[in-house]
Design an enzyme around this catalytic site. Sequence first.
Site, mmCIF file in Angstrom:
data_model
loop_
_atom_site.group_PDB
_atom_site.id
_atom_site.type_symbol
_atom_site.label_atom_id
_atom_site.label_comp_id
_atom_site.label_asym_id
_atom_site.label_seq_id
_atom_site.Cartn_x
_atom_site.Cartn_y
_atom_site.Cartn_z
ATOM 1 N N GLY A 184 2.589 -0.920 4.236
ATOM 2 C CA GLY A 184 2.085 -1.724 3.134
ATOM 3 C C GLY A 184 2.320 -3.200 3.355
ATOM 4 N N THR B 2 -5.575 -17.958 0.820
ATOM 5 C CA THR B 2 -5.469 -19.258 1.471
ATOM 6 C C THR B 2 -4.522 -20.142 0.669
ATOM 7 O OG1 THR B 2 -7.302 -20.256 0.242
ATOM 8 C CG2 THR B 2 -7.854 -19.071 2.267
ATOM 9 N N PHE C 197 -12.723 -13.859 -3.144
ATOM 10 C CA PHE C 197 -11.391 -13.328 -3.431
ATOM 11 C C PHE C 197 -10.393 -13.827 -2.379
ATOM 12 C CE2 PHE C 197 -7.965 -10.246 -3.394
ATOM 13 C CZ PHE C 197 -7.748 -9.987 -4.738
ATOM 14 N N TYR D 55 -10.728 1.967 5.528
ATOM 15 C CA TYR D 55 -9.711 1.684 4.514
ATOM 16 C C TYR D 55 -10.271 0.739 3.463
ATOM 17 C CZ TYR D 55 -4.906 0.794 2.923
ATOM 18 O OH TYR D 55 -3.747 0.708 2.193
ATOM 19 N N SER D 56 -10.114 1.114 2.190
ATOM 20 C CA SER D 56 -10.606 0.276 1.099
ATOM 21 C C SER D 56 -9.640 0.332 -0.070
ATOM 22 C CB SER D 56 -11.992 0.733 0.635
ATOM 23 O OG SER D 56 -12.384 0.025 -0.530
ATOM 24 N N SER E 273 0.790 -1.241 0.000
ATOM 25 C CA SER E 273 0.000 0.000 0.000
ATOM 26 C C SER E 273 0.813 1.278 0.000
ATOM 27 C CB SER E 273 -0.959 0.007 1.189
ATOM 28 O OG SER E 273 -2.042 -0.851 0.941
#
Length: 377
Positions: free
Chosen positions: A337, A157, A151, A193-194, A87
Amino acid sequence: MRVRTTVVGATALLLSAALAGPAVAAGPAKDGHAATRRAIEAVVRAGVPGVTATVKDTHGTWSTTAGVGDIRTGERRSTADRYRVGSITKTFVSTVLLQLEAEGRLSLDDTVDKWLPGVVRGHGHDGRRITVRRLLNHTSGIYDYTTDEDFGRRYFTKDGFFEHRYDTLTPEDLVAIAMKHKPDFAPGTSWKYSNTNFVLAGMVIEKVTGHSYATEITHRIITPLHLTATSLPGTRVTVPRPSSRAYSKLAETATGPTYDVTTLNPSLASSAGEMISNSADLDRFYSALLRGKLLPPGQLKEMKTAVKIDGVPNGGYGLGLLETKLTCGVHVWGHDGGIHGSTSVAVTTADGRHSLAMNFNGDWTGDAAAVVEGEFC
């Protein structure tokens, strides 16, 4: 970008990231960095395979490493390591949009729908009610596509990751996932946060300029600042050398086996988190940004106008830029990030004269906040 076992970008440097070895200083050691070194050694003792960090201040540049870059061979981390910064990409994207605003090519108060008509629509989402500013400070309410259950199964996973790690996803694919869900709140009424916000921000850059966000970041930031270790890989699955291996548990918990997740297609992060860099480049970028070398004063002021975050009394989120007040009263600006096997932090003081950037090559443990406190306090 964030992975399920990593909290990044939203909690004022309260990061979770994750074989041990003593720290190794590169260059002349300074007593002023002793607390930093101790905190980094503690991170490795806590289970992070390895750490690389670089500090730049008025005394010069200091770098250190601890632990290993490759669990199998025992090869140590390098102070020049390139790594996926997750990020931290968001600050670069936001900088480009603010440059475009300064050039009169868009307004932060433009609606998303002005530039991307009909893209943000469905299940209550409405791009006609969301501004570019609200994308950049995470007050849009747009659902975060990385929290979609399907997703998550595909990319976070073990079974899903190893089947889908090389999938190519377009920004439109990622936004479409978000549009299958209801918004988290009405635009401007809260903060959350998106990653979808910054996928859309990258799409806006392309619509305004006619060039990809990667091209604009390269032309406007990477090349002028000579960030030779920084790149936007697009769909390239490898990390340029020098670099270390990246490790993840690929699970919700920090127990269980450790997997090598170094190679992946970063299109799953897009303009929310695809970039690769190293610590020296990140120090240079954030120092230049806070010193006003990338933005006019008005735009830098807008970028630093932070929205308060519930539950984080000493932090706030500006436009792709995180503000944190440390326990000693020092304010630092930057971003954190996380992406598979990689947790990074880059921060600088308000005058841009004291910067720290670091990376853990694991995503499930490690106290990054303690390292920041050690350096600045």
